[in-house]
Design a protein around this motif. Structure first.
Motif, PDB file in Angstrom:
ATOM      1  N   PRO A   1       3.447  -6.153  20.765  1.00  0.00           N
ATOM      2  CA  PRO A   1       2.565  -6.893  19.860  1.00  0.00           C
ATOM      3  C   PRO A   1       3.295  -7.401  18.621  1.00  0.00           C
ATOM      4  N   VAL A   2       2.765  -8.507  18.063  1.00  0.00           N
ATOM      5  CA  VAL A   2       3.343  -9.102  16.863  1.00  0.00           C
ATOM      6  C   VAL A   2       2.224  -9.420  15.876  1.00  0.00           C
ATOM      7  N   ALA A   3       2.424  -9.034  14.621  1.00  0.00           N
ATOM      8  CA  ALA A   3       1.522  -9.410  13.534  1.00  0.00           C
ATOM      9  C   ALA A   3       2.188 -10.542  12.766  1.00  0.00           C
ATOM     10  N   PHE A   4       1.493 -11.659  12.645  1.00  0.00           N
ATOM     11  CA  PHE A   4       1.993 -12.815  11.904  1.00  0.00           C
ATOM     12  C   PHE A   4       1.289 -12.829  10.559  1.00  0.00           C
ATOM     13  N   MET A   5       2.079 -12.740   9.473  1.00  0.00           N
ATOM     14  CA  MET A   5       1.475 -12.676   8.145  1.00  0.00           C
ATOM     15  C   MET A   5       2.366 -13.313   7.097  1.00  0.00           C
ATOM     16  N   ASP A   6       1.769 -13.576   5.952  1.00  0.00           N
ATOM     17  CA  ASP A   6       2.460 -14.193   4.816  1.00  0.00           C
ATOM     18  C   ASP A   6       3.542 -13.241   4.317  1.00  0.00           C
ATOM     19  N   GLY A   7       4.751 -13.733   4.207  1.00  0.00           N
ATOM     20  CA  GLY A   7       5.859 -12.909   3.727  1.00  0.00           C
ATOM     21  C   GLY A   7       5.992 -12.868   2.224  1.00  0.00           C
ATOM     22  N   ASP A   8       5.142 -13.617   1.497  1.00  0.00           N
ATOM     23  CA  ASP A   8       5.223 -13.667   0.037  1.00  0.00           C
ATOM     24  C   ASP A   8       4.050 -12.983  -0.655  1.00  0.00           C
ATOM     25  N   CYS A   9       3.077 -12.570   0.073  1.00  0.00           N
ATOM     26  CA  CYS A   9       1.853 -12.006  -0.494  1.00  0.00           C
ATOM     27  C   CYS A   9       1.982 -10.493  -0.633  1.00  0.00           C
ATOM     28  N   ALA A  10       1.655  -9.967  -1.811  1.00  0.00           N
ATOM     29  CA  ALA A  10       1.735  -8.522  -2.038  1.00  0.00           C
ATOM     30  C   ALA A  10       0.779  -7.771  -1.113  1.00  0.00           C
ATOM     31  N   LEU A  11      -0.392  -8.334  -0.863  1.00  0.00           N
ATOM     32  CA  LEU A  11      -1.353  -7.684   0.030  1.00  0.00           C
ATOM     33  C   LEU A  11      -0.817  -7.637   1.457  1.00  0.00           C
ATOM     34  N   CYS A  12      -0.198  -8.735   1.898  1.00  0.00           N
ATOM     35  CA  CYS A  12       0.390  -8.750   3.239  1.00  0.00           C
ATOM     36  C   CYS A  12       1.579  -7.794   3.337  1.00  0.00           C
ATOM     37  N   SER A  13       2.374  -7.723   2.274  1.00  0.00           N
ATOM     38  CA  SER A  13       3.503  -6.790   2.254  1.00  0.00           C
ATOM     39  C   SER A  13       2.998  -5.357   2.369  1.00  0.00           C
ATOM     40  N   PHE A  14       1.896  -5.063   1.675  1.00  0.00           N
ATOM     41  CA  PHE A  14       1.272  -3.746   1.791  1.00  0.00           C
ATOM     42  C   PHE A  14       0.797  -3.529   3.227  1.00  0.00           C
ATOM     43  N   GLY A  15       0.183  -4.562   3.815  1.00  0.00           N
ATOM     44  CA  GLY A  15      -0.281  -4.460   5.196  1.00  0.00           C
ATOM     45  C   GLY A  15       0.861  -4.186   6.167  1.00  0.00           C
ATOM     46  N   ALA A  16       1.990  -4.828   5.941  1.00  0.00           N
ATOM     47  CA  ALA A  16       3.159  -4.599   6.803  1.00  0.00           C
ATOM     48  C   ALA A  16       3.643  -3.156   6.676  1.00  0.00           C
ATOM     49  N   ARG A  17       3.675  -2.651   5.441  1.00  0.00           N
ATOM     50  CA  ARG A  17       4.087  -1.251   5.256  1.00  0.00           C
ATOM     51  C   ARG A  17       3.083  -0.301   5.912  1.00  0.00           C
ATOM     52  N   MET A  18       1.795  -0.652   5.877  1.00  0.00           N
ATOM     53  CA  MET A  18       0.784   0.187   6.534  1.00  0.00           C
ATOM     54  C   MET A  18       0.958   0.160   8.045  1.00  0.00           C
TER      55      MET A  18
ATOM     56  N   ILE B   1       1.168   3.419  10.361  1.00  0.00           N
ATOM     57  CA  ILE B   1       0.106   3.819  11.286  1.00  0.00           C
ATOM     58  C   ILE B   1       0.415   3.565  12.749  1.00  0.00           C
ATOM     59  N   ASP B   2       1.346   2.700  13.037  1.00  0.00           N
ATOM     60  CA  ASP B   2       1.654   2.345  14.424  1.00  0.00           C
ATOM     61  C   ASP B   2       2.368   3.509  15.101  1.00  0.00           C
ATOM     62  N   ARG B   3       1.598   4.339  15.776  1.00  0.00           N
ATOM     63  CA  ARG B   3       2.142   5.542  16.412  1.00  0.00           C
ATOM     64  C   ARG B   3       3.157   5.232  17.511  1.00  0.00           C
ATOM     65  N   ARG B   4       2.961   4.131  18.200  1.00  0.00           N
ATOM     66  CA  ARG B   4       3.894   3.752  19.261  1.00  0.00           C
ATOM     67  C   ARG B   4       5.179   3.157  18.689  1.00  0.00           C
ATOM     68  N   GLY B   5       5.086   2.641  17.480  1.00  0.00           N
ATOM     69  CA  GLY B   5       6.258   2.072  16.826  1.00  0.00           C
ATOM     70  C   GLY B   5       6.719   0.755  17.410  1.00  0.00           C
ATOM     71  N   ASP B   6       5.804   0.021  18.060  1.00  0.00           N
ATOM     72  CA  ASP B   6       6.246  -1.204  18.723  1.00  0.00           C
ATOM     73  C   ASP B   6       5.702  -2.495  18.113  1.00  0.00           C
ATOM     74  N   ILE B   7       4.792  -2.416  17.153  1.00  0.00           N
ATOM     75  CA  ILE B   7       4.276  -3.647  16.550  1.00  0.00           C
ATOM     76  C   ILE B   7       5.365  -4.273  15.695  1.00  0.00           C
ATOM     77  N   ARG B   8       5.658  -5.533  15.990  1.00  0.00           N
ATOM     78  CA  ARG B   8       6.630  -6.269  15.195  1.00  0.00           C
ATOM     79  C   ARG B   8       5.891  -7.167  14.212  1.00  0.00           C
ATOM     80  N   ILE B   9       6.587  -7.594  13.190  1.00  0.00           N
ATOM     81  CA  ILE B   9       5.980  -8.404  12.130  1.00  0.00           C
ATOM     82  C   ILE B   9       6.793  -9.681  11.985  1.00  0.00           C
ATOM     83  N   CYS B  10       6.082 -10.796  12.000  1.00  0.00           N
ATOM     84  CA  CYS B  10       6.735 -12.100  11.873  1.00  0.00           C
ATOM     85  C   CYS B  10       6.132 -12.834  10.678  1.00  0.00           C
ATOM     86  N   PRO B  11       6.932 -13.101   9.649  1.00  0.00           N
ATOM     87  CA  PRO B  11       6.412 -13.901   8.534  1.00  0.00           C
ATOM     88  C   PRO B  11       6.004 -15.295   9.017  1.00  0.00           C
TER      89      PRO B  11
END
Length: 149
Positions: free
Chosen positions: A21-38, A42-52
């Motif tokens: 899986p991939v989460a596509f989010m804003d790379g400049d937004c503090a809220l999105c940065s918080f979401g990426a850290r979350m 929380i991702d127990r499988r450790g496989d969700i990737r993040i794409c700005p």
């Protein structure tokens, strides 16, 4: 809703490994940065990737799903070739991650018109409410490994 993996037939979308899986989010937004850290926590499988969304892949995928990359409402989660957006995307991340994060699924109990209105208000005012933060600059080594460029 588009058919699963429809982006594979879109010549505007660069090829990418879509096995995880991939989460596509804003790379400049503090809220999105918080979401990426979350997601990293929380991702127990450790496989969700993040794409700005500012990357060529992020822009192409968002446009494929009818979203504008420069639009603050652009938050998309892609899993198994299917796409979820906005609060639905956040709920999906929580539900697949398990544990206490499944509580994000409660977002789906909010009636869609209210859910969409609330998401749009937060998204449109995110810089003013939460500020800016460079996702890549704030990332831990573990989170950096999830980032797609």
């Amino acid at each position: 809703m588009r058919a699963a993996y429809s982006y594979r037939n879109d010549p505007a979308v660069p090829e990418f490994d879509d096995a995880a899986p991939v989460a596509f989010m804003d790379g400049d937004c503090a809220l999105c940065s918080f979401g990426a850290r979350m997601i990293d926590r929380i991702d127990r499988r450790g496989d969700i990737r993040i794409c700005p969304v500012a990357t060529p892949l992020g822009q192409a995928i968002l446009m494929h799903y009818g979203l504008r990359p420069d639009d603050p409402e652009s938050w998309l989660f892609l899993e198994g070739g299917r796409a979820w957006r906005d609060f639905d995307a956040m709920a999906r991340v929580g539900l697949r991650s398990g544990g206490w994060a499944r509580g994000l699924g409660l977002l789906l109990l909010i009636p869609r018109p209210l859910r969409d209105w609330l998401y749009a208000r937060i998204a449109r005012n995110r810089y003013r409410m939460f500020g800016r933060a460079d996702l890549c600059a704030l990332a831990s080594p573990r989170l950096r490994a999830r980032l797609m460029r």
